[in-house]
Design a protein around this motif. Structure first.
Motif, mmCIF file in Angstrom:
data_model
loop_
_atom_site.group_PDB
_atom_site.id
_atom_site.type_symbol
_atom_site.label_atom_id
_atom_site.label_comp_id
_atom_site.label_asym_id
_atom_site.label_seq_id
_atom_site.Cartn_x
_atom_site.Cartn_y
_atom_site.Cartn_z
ATOM 1 N N ALA A 15 -9.889 -9.930 6.057
ATOM 2 C CA ALA A 15 -9.174 -8.728 5.615
ATOM 3 C C ALA A 15 -7.792 -9.132 5.131
ATOM 4 O O ALA A 15 -7.152 -10.003 5.710
ATOM 5 C CB ALA A 15 -9.049 -7.737 6.770
ATOM 6 N N GLU A 16 -7.354 -8.510 4.057
ATOM 7 C CA GLU A 16 -6.008 -8.707 3.529
ATOM 8 C C GLU A 16 -5.116 -7.639 4.147
ATOM 9 O O GLU A 16 -5.485 -6.468 4.181
ATOM 10 C CB GLU A 16 -5.988 -8.541 2.007
ATOM 11 N N ILE A 17 -3.965 -8.054 4.630
ATOM 12 C CA ILE A 17 -3.025 -7.118 5.238
ATOM 13 C C ILE A 17 -1.709 -7.198 4.493
ATOM 14 O O ILE A 17 -1.204 -8.283 4.220
ATOM 15 C CB ILE A 17 -2.805 -7.436 6.728
ATOM 16 N N ARG A 18 -1.164 -6.032 4.145
ATOM 17 C CA ARG A 18 0.142 -5.921 3.497
ATOM 18 C C ARG A 18 1.055 -5.164 4.454
ATOM 19 O O ARG A 18 0.729 -4.063 4.894
ATOM 20 C CB ARG A 18 0.063 -5.137 2.187
ATOM 21 N N ILE A 19 2.186 -5.750 4.771
ATOM 22 C CA ILE A 19 3.168 -5.111 5.645
ATOM 23 C C ILE A 19 4.436 -4.919 4.825
ATOM 24 O O ILE A 19 4.934 -5.868 4.226
ATOM 25 C CB ILE A 19 3.466 -5.990 6.872
ATOM 26 N N VAL A 20 4.943 -3.704 4.790
ATOM 27 C CA VAL A 20 6.199 -3.431 4.104
ATOM 28 C C VAL A 20 7.174 -2.931 5.159
ATOM 29 O O VAL A 20 6.875 -1.992 5.895
ATOM 30 C CB VAL A 20 6.027 -2.387 2.979
ATOM 31 N N ALA A 21 8.326 -3.587 5.254
ATOM 32 C CA ALA A 21 9.311 -3.244 6.278
ATOM 33 C C ALA A 21 10.712 -3.340 5.685
ATOM 34 O O ALA A 21 10.930 -3.977 4.654
ATOM 35 C CB ALA A 21 9.177 -4.186 7.473
ATOM 36 N N PRO A 49 11.436 -4.401 -4.531
ATOM 37 C CA PRO A 49 12.514 -4.051 -5.466
ATOM 38 C C PRO A 49 13.481 -2.992 -4.932
ATOM 39 O O PRO A 49 14.668 -3.067 -5.183
ATOM 40 C CB PRO A 49 11.771 -3.546 -6.705
ATOM 41 N N GLU A 50 12.987 -2.033 -4.168
ATOM 42 C CA GLU A 50 13.833 -0.967 -3.632
ATOM 43 C C GLU A 50 14.567 -1.413 -2.374
ATOM 44 O O GLU A 50 15.295 -0.650 -1.770
ATOM 45 C CB GLU A 50 12.996 0.280 -3.312
ATOM 46 N N GLY A 51 14.356 -2.639 -1.949
ATOM 47 C CA GLY A 51 14.941 -3.160 -0.718
ATOM 48 C C GLY A 51 13.866 -3.334 0.331
ATOM 49 O O GLY A 51 12.875 -2.622 0.343
ATOM 50 N N GLY A 52 14.033 -4.295 1.178
ATOM 51 C CA GLY A 52 13.051 -4.552 2.219
ATOM 52 C C GLY A 52 12.202 -5.762 1.905
ATOM 53 O O GLY A 52 12.498 -6.540 0.994
ATOM 54 N N THR A 53 11.129 -5.907 2.652
ATOM 55 C CA THR A 53 10.247 -7.071 2.557
ATOM 56 C C THR A 53 8.799 -6.626 2.558
ATOM 57 O O THR A 53 8.417 -5.722 3.291
ATOM 58 C CB THR A 53 10.475 -8.014 3.767
ATOM 59 N N ARG A 54 8.003 -7.273 1.740
ATOM 60 C CA ARG A 54 6.556 -7.083 1.744
ATOM 61 C C ARG A 54 5.959 -8.399 2.218
ATOM 62 O O ARG A 54 6.267 -9.447 1.675
ATOM 63 C CB ARG A 54 6.037 -6.757 0.352
#
Length: 88
Positions: A15-21, A49-54
């Motif tokens: 499974a691919e997991i994307r975490i945006v924080a 782009p809007e700030g944060g980390t993926r």
């Protein structure tokens, strides 16, 4: 869609997991928790782009801890759940 996202699903049993924080530390804390249940690949992180980390990682759902395997066996997709408005 983010340039690093892919429309191709991962191989069977993964499974691919994307975490945006908001911060890299928060994304890493979530990834660390997931790794306690699933074997995974090296994580990859990208600025949002809007700030944060993926943060992206791939987990092996066939080599999961016992608690994760029992959850996977009993979980079912719901008709009421679907992609978020910003997902494809």
């Amino acid at each position: 869609m983010h340039p690093t996202d892919t429309a191709t699903p991962p191989s069977a049993g993964h499974a691919e997991i994307r975490i945006v924080a908001a911060t890299p530390e928060a994304a890493r804390a979530v990834a660390q928790t997931i790794r306690r249940s699933f074997a995974g690949t090296e994580q990859r992180s990208y600025p949002v782009p809007e700030g944060g980390t993926r943060l992206h990682l791939t987990v092996d759902t066939e080599t999961a801890a016992e608690s994760a395997l029992s959850w996977l066996a009993t979980s079912r997709s719901s008709v009421l759940t679907g992609p978020h408005v910003d997902e494809v």
